[in-house]
Design an enzyme around this catalytic site. Sequence first.
Site, PDB file in Angstrom:
ATOM      1  CG  ASP A 219      -1.931   1.086   1.220  1.00  0.00           C
ATOM      2  OD1 ASP A 219      -2.514   1.346   0.156  1.00  0.00           O
ATOM      3  OD2 ASP A 219      -2.134   1.710   2.279  1.00  0.00           O
TER       4      ASP A 219
ATOM      5  CG  ASP B 195      -2.534   7.400   0.050  1.00  0.00           C
ATOM      6  OD1 ASP B 195      -1.975   8.511   0.030  1.00  0.00           O
ATOM      7  OD2 ASP B 195      -3.156   6.929  -0.911  1.00  0.00           O
TER       8      ASP B 195
END
Length: 261
Positions: free
Chosen positions: A15, A17
């Site tokens: 991922d 963010d």
Amino acid sequence: MLASLTPAVQAAILDMDGVLWKDKQPLINLKEAFERFDALGIRVVLATNNSSRTVKEYQEKIASMGAQVDEEQIVTSSMAAAHVLQQRFPQGGPVYIMGADSLHQALEQAGFYHAEDNVLAVISGLDRTFSFEKLARATRLIRQGAFFMGTNPDTTFPTPNGLGPGAGSILAAIQTASEQTAVIAGKPSPTLYQMAMQRLGVSPQQTVSIGDRMETDILGGIRAGCRTALVLSGVTSRQILQTYDYQPDLVAEDLIHLLSA
């Protein structure tokens, strides 16, 4: 920590963010993190629920923080939405799009174009121009029978100033008004994981999903059959972690600690 998993991890679905950065603020030394992945022999695909940037824009953002990734190393929920729509409507056609230019571009590349009426589907992403008028139109189209899809269910996303409203907050309004539940293209649905593992040429057993959000990154990894690692640099704290009835295989303060011995 990551090297402690057996069998050995060969690939990571990472991922962005809350793991690499918060908005424009890097959370770690990105160059160092990717060098550690290389040293461990782990190949990486970056998979994000954030539909507000194109692949090229993500490449530029990563480069601005001192690291380099190839185009094939990035998949987004916009791309997942296009993939799901292609499977359902292989002929393409008109759709009502609520989201950033990056979502429009991904759908256009798959043969879909924005329209206001008589649409095949309503697609909701992170729309910074969201309005009551858009909510009303989306609701009417869904009630008329349009397929309803959300890029992702993330109600918030981390910023240096705290949590901001995510695509899931807009999705919740449309679901409430239309009384219909959206099909989710991004995490925790399996599409992004399947796209990433196909690019990496690996099985779920060889792969770890790394993220900061339990209900998307970790749950999605579990559903895809991958091992999972949570970093506490984003939205999930140790206190919140204890409230879930499923748990990650590893927990680390941030990505650098996860990649440490």
